[in-house]
Design a protein around this motif. Structure first.
Motif, short mmCIF file in Angstrom:
data_model
loop_
_atom_site.label_atom_id
_atom_site.label_comp_id
_atom_site.label_asym_id
_atom_site.label_seq_id
_atom_site.Cartn_x
_atom_site.Cartn_y
_atom_site.Cartn_z
N THR A 1 0.81 -1.21 0.00
CA THR A 1 0.00 0.00 0.00
C THR A 1 0.84 1.26 0.00
N GLY A 2 2.11 1.17 0.44
CA GLY A 2 2.91 2.38 0.57
C GLY A 2 2.40 3.32 1.65
N ALA A 3 1.66 2.78 2.61
CA ALA A 3 1.10 3.61 3.69
C ALA A 3 2.22 4.16 4.56
N PRO A 4 2.03 5.35 5.15
CA PRO A 4 3.04 5.89 6.07
C PRO A 4 3.25 4.94 7.24
N LEU A 5 4.50 4.69 7.56
CA LEU A 5 4.79 3.74 8.64
C LEU A 5 4.49 4.38 9.99
N PRO A 6 3.73 3.71 10.84
CA PRO A 6 3.44 4.27 12.16
C PRO A 6 4.71 4.31 13.02
N ASP A 7 4.78 5.27 13.92
CA ASP A 7 5.89 5.37 14.85
C ASP A 7 5.64 4.38 15.98
N HIS A 8 5.99 3.13 15.69
CA HIS A 8 5.61 2.02 16.57
C HIS A 8 6.81 1.09 16.70
N GLU A 9 7.47 1.09 17.85
CA GLU A 9 8.71 0.34 18.00
C GLU A 9 8.56 -1.16 17.74
N PRO A 10 7.47 -1.81 18.19
CA PRO A 10 7.33 -3.23 17.87
C PRO A 10 7.33 -3.53 16.37
N LEU A 11 6.92 -2.56 15.54
CA LEU A 11 6.98 -2.76 14.09
C LEU A 11 8.43 -2.92 13.64
N VAL A 12 9.32 -2.11 14.19
CA VAL A 12 10.74 -2.20 13.82
C VAL A 12 11.29 -3.55 14.25
N LEU B 1 10.50 -1.04 2.52
CA LEU B 1 10.49 -0.59 3.91
C LEU B 1 11.88 -0.28 4.43
N ALA B 2 12.90 -0.76 3.74
CA ALA B 2 14.27 -0.66 4.26
C ALA B 2 14.68 0.80 4.48
N GLU B 3 14.41 1.66 3.51
CA GLU B 3 14.83 3.05 3.61
C GLU B 3 14.28 3.72 4.87
N HIS B 4 13.08 3.36 5.25
CA HIS B 4 12.43 4.00 6.39
C HIS B 4 12.78 3.33 7.72
N LEU B 5 13.03 2.02 7.69
CA LEU B 5 13.19 1.29 8.94
C LEU B 5 14.64 1.08 9.36
N ILE B 6 15.59 1.14 8.43
CA ILE B 6 16.99 0.95 8.82
C ILE B 6 17.42 1.97 9.88
N PRO B 7 17.12 3.28 9.72
CA PRO B 7 17.53 4.21 10.78
C PRO B 7 16.89 3.91 12.13
N ARG B 8 15.72 3.30 12.10
CA ARG B 8 15.02 3.01 13.35
C ARG B 8 15.61 1.80 14.07
N LEU B 9 16.41 1.00 13.37
CA LEU B 9 17.02 -0.16 14.03
C LEU B 9 17.86 0.25 15.23
N PHE B 10 18.45 1.44 15.16
CA PHE B 10 19.35 1.88 16.22
C PHE B 10 18.60 2.57 17.36
N GLU B 11 17.30 2.78 17.19
CA GLU B 11 16.52 3.49 18.20
C GLU B 11 15.53 2.58 18.91
N ALA B 12 15.01 1.59 18.22
CA ALA B 12 13.93 0.78 18.78
C ALA B 12 14.47 -0.21 19.82
N GLU B 13 13.73 -0.34 20.89
CA GLU B 13 14.08 -1.33 21.90
C GLU B 13 13.86 -2.74 21.33
N ARG B 14 14.56 -3.67 21.89
CA ARG B 14 14.45 -5.10 21.58
C ARG B 14 15.13 -5.52 20.29
N VAL B 15 15.54 -4.56 19.45
CA VAL B 15 16.21 -4.96 18.21
C VAL B 15 17.55 -5.62 18.53
N GLY B 16 18.33 -5.00 19.42
CA GLY B 16 19.62 -5.57 19.78
C GLY B 16 19.49 -6.95 20.40
N ARG B 17 18.54 -7.11 21.28
CA ARG B 17 18.34 -8.42 21.91
C ARG B 17 17.86 -9.45 20.88
#
Length: 323
Positions: free
Chosen positions: A194-205, A220-236
């Protein structure tokens, strides 16, 4: 038969594809009737599938017992004791050759067509999102059947589809159950289509990071790669990523990000700075392990102070610490 009766038959057959076909044939009145009847049909659909499972299990149990008894009787006739014949049944592979197991996941066969029917007939995107995450369907053991589900969703107006994509993504909780039952795959695919705007929702990342990376072709990569470093649980979540290729032949997240930088699709320094920002936020060793490995893999140039200043700028009027 009415349109609803055709849909109900497809649900009873446990056939999500057939259900999608029947839903797409419905006229407006048929859609309304199906949407009205579906909630009350949950109990009967579940019960009918359980009864079918119980009948099949009883039939298979009887057949297995018949094969065992026939084998043991034949061995006893050859002079073996019943204990010896029973041991031979287990030890010679005869048990595996003649024993059949019932597929326990078939008890959930009613769920996929019910989801398809609801996604194709319920009126609002909010109602469909609630239907998909309904507690009655949460215990399913098999994946969502994405193709028939996406087919009935694609028949809706584009704005409706985008609204649904955002609502489904917003209901992700980053749980292993959602990764296993196909909800994550559905949310990500709807956002891609759909190309819908991605919600600011950490579990999505975190949900996106839980899937094998295909960064070359993923919108989705262009929008979500920067969020990898901000979202909780990604590192774990990625703590065990050591750069090894997966069994399906796909790259690890470490190598996928490195290769993306090497191809010039993202600046290497942007990834390095992302790692540094993550270090400055602190956290446990487990949470930071992936980012340490990524930082080392990127082989950053010796511009540590400059990166630190960008990641943690000084207050106005004060020096940033660079000499």
């Amino acid at each position: 038969m009415s349109g609803w009766e055709h849909v109900a038959q497809a649900i009873a057959a446990g056939d999500a594809s057939r259900t999608a076909d029947e839903v797409l044939r419905l006229d407006t009145a048929g859609c309304h009737e199906t949407a009205r009847r579906l909630p009350r049909h949950i109990g009967p659909a579940r019960q009918a599938t359980q009864e079918h499972f119980d009948r099949l299990r009883a039939q298979i149990t009887t057949e297995n017992e018949h094969h065992r008894k026939t084998f043991i009787d034949a061995e006893v006739a050859r002079g073996l004791s019943e204990d010896e014949a029973f041991h031979r049944w287990w030890s010679t592979g005869s048990y595996r050759a003649h024993h059949h197991d019932v597929d326990w996941t078939m008890r959930d066969d009613w769920i996929a067509p019910m989801l398809v029917a609801g996604a194709g007939t319920l009126g609002g995107a909010a109602a469909v999102a609630t239907w998909i995450f309904r507690r009655d369907f949460a215990g399913r053991n098999g994946d969502l059947h994405l193709e028939p589900l996406l087919r009935v969703i694609a028949a809706r107006p584009p704005e409706w589809q985008a609204d649904l994509a955002v609502r489904v993504a917003g209901r992700l909780r980053g749980t292993s159950r959602q990764r296993a039952d196909g909800t994550v795959a559905l949310a990500l695919e709807l956002l891609r289509r759909t190309g819908a705007p991605l919600p600011d929702h950490e579990p999505l990342v975190a949900a996106w990071a839980s899937t094998p990376p295909d960064l070359d072709d993923d919108p989705l990569a262009e929008h979500l790669i920067p969020r990898l470093f901000e979202a909780e649980r990604v590192g774990r979540l990625l703590r065990d990523d050591r750069g090894a290729e997966g069994q399906d032949g796909r790259r690890s997240w470490l190598h996928a990000l490195r290769d993306l930088a090497a191809a010039g699709r993202i600046e290497r320094e942007a990834l390095v700075d992302g790692c540094v920002r993550r270090f400055l936020r602190g956290g446990s060793t487990t949470d930071l392990r992936f980012f340490v490995r990524l930082h080392d893999l990127l082989e950053p140039r010796p511009r540590r102070q400059a990166r630190t200043c960008r990641a943690h700028p000084a207050r106005p009027g004060r020096p940033c610490g660079r000499r």
